[in-house]
Motif scaffolding. Structure first.
Motif, mmCIF file in Angstrom:
data_model
loop_
_atom_site.group_PDB
_atom_site.id
_atom_site.type_symbol
_atom_site.label_atom_id
_atom_site.label_comp_id
_atom_site.label_asym_id
_atom_site.label_seq_id
_atom_site.Cartn_x
_atom_site.Cartn_y
_atom_site.Cartn_z
ATOM 1 N N LYS A 218 0.837 -1.205 0.000
ATOM 2 C CA LYS A 218 0.000 0.000 0.000
ATOM 3 C C LYS A 218 0.864 1.245 0.000
ATOM 4 C CE LYS A 218 -3.531 2.408 2.725
ATOM 5 N NZ LYS A 218 -4.391 2.359 3.944
ATOM 6 N N GLU A 219 1.916 1.234 0.781
ATOM 7 C CA GLU A 219 2.775 2.421 0.896
ATOM 8 C C GLU A 219 3.601 2.646 -0.367
ATOM 9 O OE1 GLU A 219 6.443 4.053 3.725
ATOM 10 O OE2 GLU A 219 5.269 2.302 4.332
ATOM 11 N N SER A 220 4.122 1.581 -0.945
ATOM 12 C CA SER A 220 5.020 1.736 -2.093
ATOM 13 C C SER A 220 4.314 1.629 -3.436
ATOM 14 C CB SER A 220 6.119 0.671 -2.035
ATOM 15 O OG SER A 220 5.563 -0.632 -2.171
ATOM 16 N N SER A 221 3.060 1.161 -3.422
ATOM 17 C CA SER A 221 2.329 0.897 -4.673
ATOM 18 C C SER A 221 3.135 -0.025 -5.593
ATOM 19 C CB SER A 221 1.992 2.205 -5.400
ATOM 20 O OG SER A 221 1.079 2.961 -4.654
ATOM 21 N N THR A 222 3.796 -0.997 -4.961
ATOM 22 C CA THR A 222 4.615 -1.964 -5.697
ATOM 23 C C THR A 222 4.328 -3.370 -5.162
ATOM 24 O OG1 THR A 222 6.368 -0.347 -6.042
ATOM 25 C CG2 THR A 222 6.947 -2.658 -6.344
#
Length: 347
Positions: A218-222
């Motif tokens: 969620k934080e890195s969108s990876t």
């Protein structure tokens, strides 16, 4: 008079026996006809059996040779779209001589009982004992009488979709392949691609959990998918976006099965299981059995065991069994052993 009654009774008994052994069993692309003794008659024909789009019959006729015929049941479909079949025949006699004959690979259009006749040199004149006739279809194609090459029914394209559905799928395809407003990066073993969180979340509860909880994705969108190639991962995305093509699905279905299990996509898992059931053969049955055990696919496991034991194909893979027994899960081997006992139990 007494002898006449006995003769009529014996004939009725013979007729009942002949009627009882005309059933053909089928699984995947294999049809198997078992019957006891050829008897005094010179011709025997099976019941119809469904394989692919058509209903079929097998027939055997005795003379100096045994003549085996395979043909579709007469119908409007077999007349307007006759099958072009690629297949192998095997005839086994389990009497005293225990002889087996295997045909070359056959490729031909089949319209009636005269289109394919295989003469088997029955020099031993063995008409008694149990006969088993196997037909393994390597491919089944539809012939168009108007011309053009025959087209395979495996894999099938499915029914024509409505215009609105086609338009929606074209839009989804553009979103994926043109990267329209993508918001997540996927790293695979050999490449990177972009996708949409909303689509992934709607298709998989595992991806949904990644993006609604405070996880690194969620934080890195990876997302790191380090157990799939970029080609297999694109097939997975194509399935999730509803744009996958049958050849692409068939090519990557084992990788898709693993991904479906990992990301809790039950519809994809079921689709892979159904697909893997369609082309079980002696070259892949042990691998399929391992996959069925690993991913708890009961229908596939049952299909593999039926192929091996009920259809007697375990005798065709004796060399492969040694390595399989050394590496297979012990619970799986125990299940196979119980299945073998069930098949070979005394009558």
């Amino acid at each position: 008079m007494y002898e006449s009654v006995l003769g009529i009774s014996a004939q009725l008994q013979s007729d009942r026996e002949n009627m009882g052994d005309t059933k053909v069993d089928t699984i995947s692309r294999l049809a198997q006809w078992k019957f006891d003794n050829f008897g005094p008659c010179s011709y025997k024909k099976s019941d119809s059996f469904k394989l692919g789009l058509w209903n079929w019959h097998l027939a055997i006729e005795k003379n100096r040779y045994l003549y085996i015929r395979l043909f579709p049941e007469p119908s409007r479909l077999s007349k307007e779209q006759p099958p072009f079949a690629r297949f192998i025949l095997r005839v086994s006699n389990l009497g005293l001589s225990r002889t087996t004959y295997i045909s070359p690979i056959q490729e031909r259009m089949l319209r009636n009982s005269d289109d394919f006749v295989w003469p088997v040199n029955n020099s031993n004149n063995t008409y008694y004992g149990r006969f088993i006739i196997d037909v393994e279809f390597l491919d089944l194609m539809v012939c168009q009488l108007s011309g053009g090459p025959p087209t395979s029914i495996w894999p099938a394209e499915g029914n024509m979709q409505s215009l609105s559905t086609q338009s929606a799928l074209q839009t989804m395809s553009r979103m994926l392949y043109e990267g329209i407003l993508t918001d997540v990066t996927i790293n695979t073993t050999d490449g990177t691609m972009r996708a949409h969180k909303a689509i992934l979340s709607a298709r998989s509860p595992v991806f949904l959990s990644m993006f609604i909880h405070d996880l690194k994705e969620k934080e890195s969108s990876t997302i790191e998918i380090n157990d799939m190639s970029s080609e297999s991962c694109m097939a997975l995305l194509s399935y999730m976006y509803g744009t996958i093509k049958p050849p692409e699905f068939w090519k990557h279905r084992l990788a898709l099965l693993a991904a479906a299990n990992k990301y809790d996509m039950m519809d994809l898992k079921e689709a892979c299981e159904e697909s893997l059931l369609e082309d079980i053969n002696s070259e892949n049955v042990l691998e399929r059995l391992q996959e069925a055990w690993l991913y708890q696919l009961d229908k596939l496991k049952k299909g593999c065991l039926t192929y091996l034991f009920d259809f007697g194909k375990i005798h065709d893979i004796k060399d492969e069994l040694n390595s399989f027994f050394q590496t297979a899960d012990r619970k799986l081997l125990s299940g196979m052993f119980l299945e073998a006992l069930n098949v070979w139990k005394p009558v």
